[in-house]
Enzyme design. Structure first.
Site, mmCIF file in Angstrom:
data_model
loop_
_atom_site.group_PDB
_atom_site.id
_atom_site.type_symbol
_atom_site.label_atom_id
_atom_site.label_comp_id
_atom_site.label_asym_id
_atom_site.label_seq_id
_atom_site.Cartn_x
_atom_site.Cartn_y
_atom_site.Cartn_z
ATOM 1 N N LYS A 1 8.426 -7.081 -4.412
ATOM 2 C CA LYS A 1 8.319 -5.863 -3.599
ATOM 3 C C LYS A 1 7.018 -5.900 -2.792
ATOM 4 C CE LYS A 1 6.596 -1.805 -5.353
ATOM 5 N NZ LYS A 1 5.543 -1.157 -4.544
ATOM 6 N N ASN A 2 5.902 -6.139 -3.473
ATOM 7 C CA ASN A 2 4.603 -6.003 -2.798
ATOM 8 C C ASN A 2 4.327 -7.117 -1.805
ATOM 9 O OD1 ASN A 2 4.316 -3.623 -4.083
ATOM 10 N ND2 ASN A 2 2.938 -4.363 -5.675
ATOM 11 N N ARG B 1 4.023 3.569 0.356
ATOM 12 C CA ARG B 1 2.592 3.295 0.490
ATOM 13 C C ARG B 1 2.349 2.276 1.591
ATOM 14 N NH1 ARG B 1 -2.059 5.474 -0.299
ATOM 15 N NH2 ARG B 1 -3.746 3.966 -0.208
ATOM 16 N N CYS C 1 2.851 5.985 -4.857
ATOM 17 C CA CYS C 1 2.683 6.551 -6.207
ATOM 18 C C CYS C 1 1.386 7.352 -6.328
ATOM 19 C CB CYS C 1 2.675 5.420 -7.227
ATOM 20 S SG CYS C 1 4.249 4.568 -7.292
ATOM 21 N N ARG D 1 -6.588 6.962 -3.904
ATOM 22 C CA ARG D 1 -6.095 5.903 -2.996
ATOM 23 C C ARG D 1 -6.599 6.073 -1.550
ATOM 24 N NH1 ARG D 1 0.002 4.298 -4.555
ATOM 25 N NH2 ARG D 1 -0.797 2.204 -4.159
ATOM 26 N N PRO D 2 -7.896 6.093 -1.344
ATOM 27 C CA PRO D 2 -8.426 6.174 0.029
ATOM 28 C C PRO D 2 -8.122 4.898 0.823
ATOM 29 C CG PRO D 2 -10.189 5.726 -1.515
ATOM 30 C CD PRO D 2 -8.961 5.953 -2.342
ATOM 31 N N ASP E 1 -10.491 3.803 3.231
ATOM 32 C CA ASP E 1 -11.747 3.550 3.965
ATOM 33 C C ASP E 1 -12.002 2.071 4.240
ATOM 34 O OD1 ASP E 1 -12.045 3.759 1.007
ATOM 35 O OD2 ASP E 1 -14.014 2.935 1.444
ATOM 36 N N GLN E 2 -11.606 1.209 3.304
ATOM 37 C CA GLN E 2 -11.846 -0.225 3.512
ATOM 38 C C GLN E 2 -10.926 -0.799 4.587
ATOM 39 O OE1 GLN E 2 -14.468 -1.916 1.889
ATOM 40 N NE2 GLN E 2 -14.891 0.248 1.505
ATOM 41 N N ASP F 1 -0.420 -2.802 -12.541
ATOM 42 C CA ASP F 1 0.997 -2.411 -12.450
ATOM 43 C C ASP F 1 1.747 -2.688 -13.743
ATOM 44 O OD1 ASP F 1 1.478 -3.369 -8.951
ATOM 45 O OD2 ASP F 1 0.431 -1.704 -9.917
ATOM 46 N N ILE G 1 -8.561 0.246 -12.340
ATOM 47 C CA ILE G 1 -8.210 0.191 -10.920
ATOM 48 C C ILE G 1 -7.894 1.564 -10.339
ATOM 49 C CG2 ILE G 1 -6.666 -0.862 -9.200
ATOM 50 C CD1 ILE G 1 -8.325 -2.960 -10.631
ATOM 51 N N ARG H 1 12.688 2.371 -6.362
ATOM 52 C CA ARG H 1 11.810 1.948 -5.261
ATOM 53 C C ARG H 1 11.335 0.520 -5.445
ATOM 54 N NH1 ARG H 1 6.680 4.620 -4.456
ATOM 55 N NH2 ARG H 1 6.526 2.737 -3.219
#
Ligand code: EPZ
Length: 420
Positions: A24-25, A96, A120, A125-126, A128-129, A307, A329, A399
């Site tokens: 998926k990822n 996401r 999720c 979960r910013p 900024d990076q 995960d 994390i 999902r």
């Protein structure tokens, strides 16, 4: 509210063979990357999951010609007619990884407007990076709350990530692949799907070196050509199936996986007393004795994957002794444990640490999935529990896991849907 719930009657050892679907990822990164090509690209081995279907809608919305055959797990994207660069909020909110369209569109045409991503609720979960990388590469970035917009011609640069971020690394690779000049990503993420994306980009004529290490060097190319590429198997689905086999004291052969991606989990299962045998592209998991309690601390790859923390913690609820799980994390990734307490699990949570006291029995109960991997954890707990567990909001599981009910049923699990 999902229209159905999952019913699982536990206590049946999973036996036999199953297979792992495409990742998926990795898929949600490779599909947006097709926008960087001057010609059509074909992606093979895609998992038939909701997140892939959402990306089909998004790419078509941008003007790409997309042929997608879920059964053949194949997608062909022809980006030649893409002129749009706006992804509406109602689409971006559905997953996401929609934020990868920022990097892909910046890389393609120097402009992107993408609604804030969904995904999720496992922490703040910013992004900024991601924005730091885009700015370093020459984009003007505006965070308008519901929308993220970025504009500018991509010029190679050095980017030092303040925090190791999978999404940030991927987005920077997408934006830098066609930039003018060289880019170096420092403190980059090393997950297998980062390497898979680099291999796909290179198959299109890009020049990405060092993926899988903490320093990725990208020489920008003005034009990238079409490619046919097969994505790697899903590391997290592999791990979830391994854990389910151990949790039911079964004996399962998992085909079509990459054992070297599973080393952190395999080591922990072996420490528990589970038998894990690696083959070229398969792993056999069986249990011949009780499970020892172990301690888990999630880390970026190659550490223990966050995960898999949730499914693993389900397994630990019936280990002999107390296990300590430290989630480093994400800030809020223990909700499944509260649900499992209703099944008889003995858990104490203190900030980022959960102490799981092994019990001899879990009992079926009504529980609710709060996110994708929490849903997977509740499925594992249901497979272990005496009696029947009802899992509400199982749509989360769809999902990220292709045909998971069929796969578990083929191994002997008693799992079925019932309308709510
Ligand atoms: C990806 O999320 C995965 N999602 C997640 O999998 C996975 O848990 C995560 O990587 C870690 O492996 C997809 O690939 C679609 P991060 P991502 O950026 O990219 C913080 C699943 O179940 N951070 O590596 O969002 C962030 O808050 C999902 O399949 C910043 O502070 O993860 C987190 O604490 C869940 N600023 C940490 O870094 C940023 O700009 C790691 O996040 C970006 C991230």
């Amino acid at each position: 509210m999902d229209s159905y719930k999952l019913l699982i009657t536990g206590g049946i050892p999973l036996m036999g063979e199953t297979y792992v679907s495409g990742g998926k990822n990795t898929s949600v990164a490779v599909i947006p990357a097709t926008l960087l090509s001057d010609d059509p690209c074909t992606i093979e081995n895609l998992p038939d999951i909701e997140d892939v279907r959402v990306l089909v809608d998004i790419l078509r919305g941008l003007g790409a010609k997309v042929e997608y055959d879920p059964r053949a797990r194949r997608m062909t994207v022809d980006p030649r007619k893409v002129t749009a660069f706006h992804v509406p909020y109602k689409q971006s909110q559905r997953m996401r990884a929609s934020y990868y369209l920022l990097g892909a569109l910046l890389g393609r045409c120097g402009q992107a407007e993408v609604g804030y991503p969904g995904g999720c609720t496992i922490g703040n979960r910013p992004v900024d990076q991601h924005l730091k990388a885009f700015r370093a590469l020459g984009a003007e970035v505006e965070d308008r709350g519901a929308m993220l917009s970025a504009k500018g011609k991509m010029v190679g640069a050095g980017v030092f990530f303040d925090k190791i971020t999978v999404g940030g690394t991927i987005n920077a690779m997408l934006a830098a692949a066609k930039a003018e000049g060289n880019t170096i990503l420092y403190n980059a993420a090393k997950e297998p799907h980062i390497v898979d994306l680099a291999n796909f980009l290179n198959s299109m004529g890009a020049k990405v070196k060092g993926a899988g290490t903490d320093t990725i060097r990208i020489t920008g190319k003005a034009h990238l050509h079409g490619s046919t590429y097969t994505v790697i198997p899903d590391q997290i689905e592999t791990g979830t199936l391994m854990i389910a086999a151990a949790a039911t004291r079964g004996d399962v052969l998992i085909r079509g996986c990459i054992p070297t991606h599973m080393e952190a989990l395999s080591a922990k299962l072996l420490e528990m007393g589970v038998q894990v045998s690696d083959m070229d592209d398969a792993i056999r998991v069986r249990t011949v004795r009780g499970h020892r309690a172990v301690n888990i601390k999630t880390q970026e790859y190659p550490g223990f994957p966050t995960d898999l923390q949730q499914p693993m913690s389900a397994l630990l609820t019936m280990a002999n002794g107390d296990s300590i799980v430290i989630e480093t994390i994400f800030e809020s990734r223990f909700k499944h444990l509260n649900e499992m307490q209703r099944m008889g699990a003995r858990v104490r949570i203190l900030d980022q640490t959960a102490i799981i006291e092994g019990v001899s029995e879990l009992y079926g109960a009504p529980v609710t999935a709060t996110d994708l991997r929490a849903g997977a954890a509740l499925v594992v707990a249901g497979l272990m529990a005496k009696g029947t567990t009802e899992i509400y909001e199982p749509g989360f599981i769809e999902r990220g896991y292709e045909h998971i009910e069929e796969k578990l049923r083929s191994l002997g699990a008693d799992i079925r849907r019932e309308p709510v």
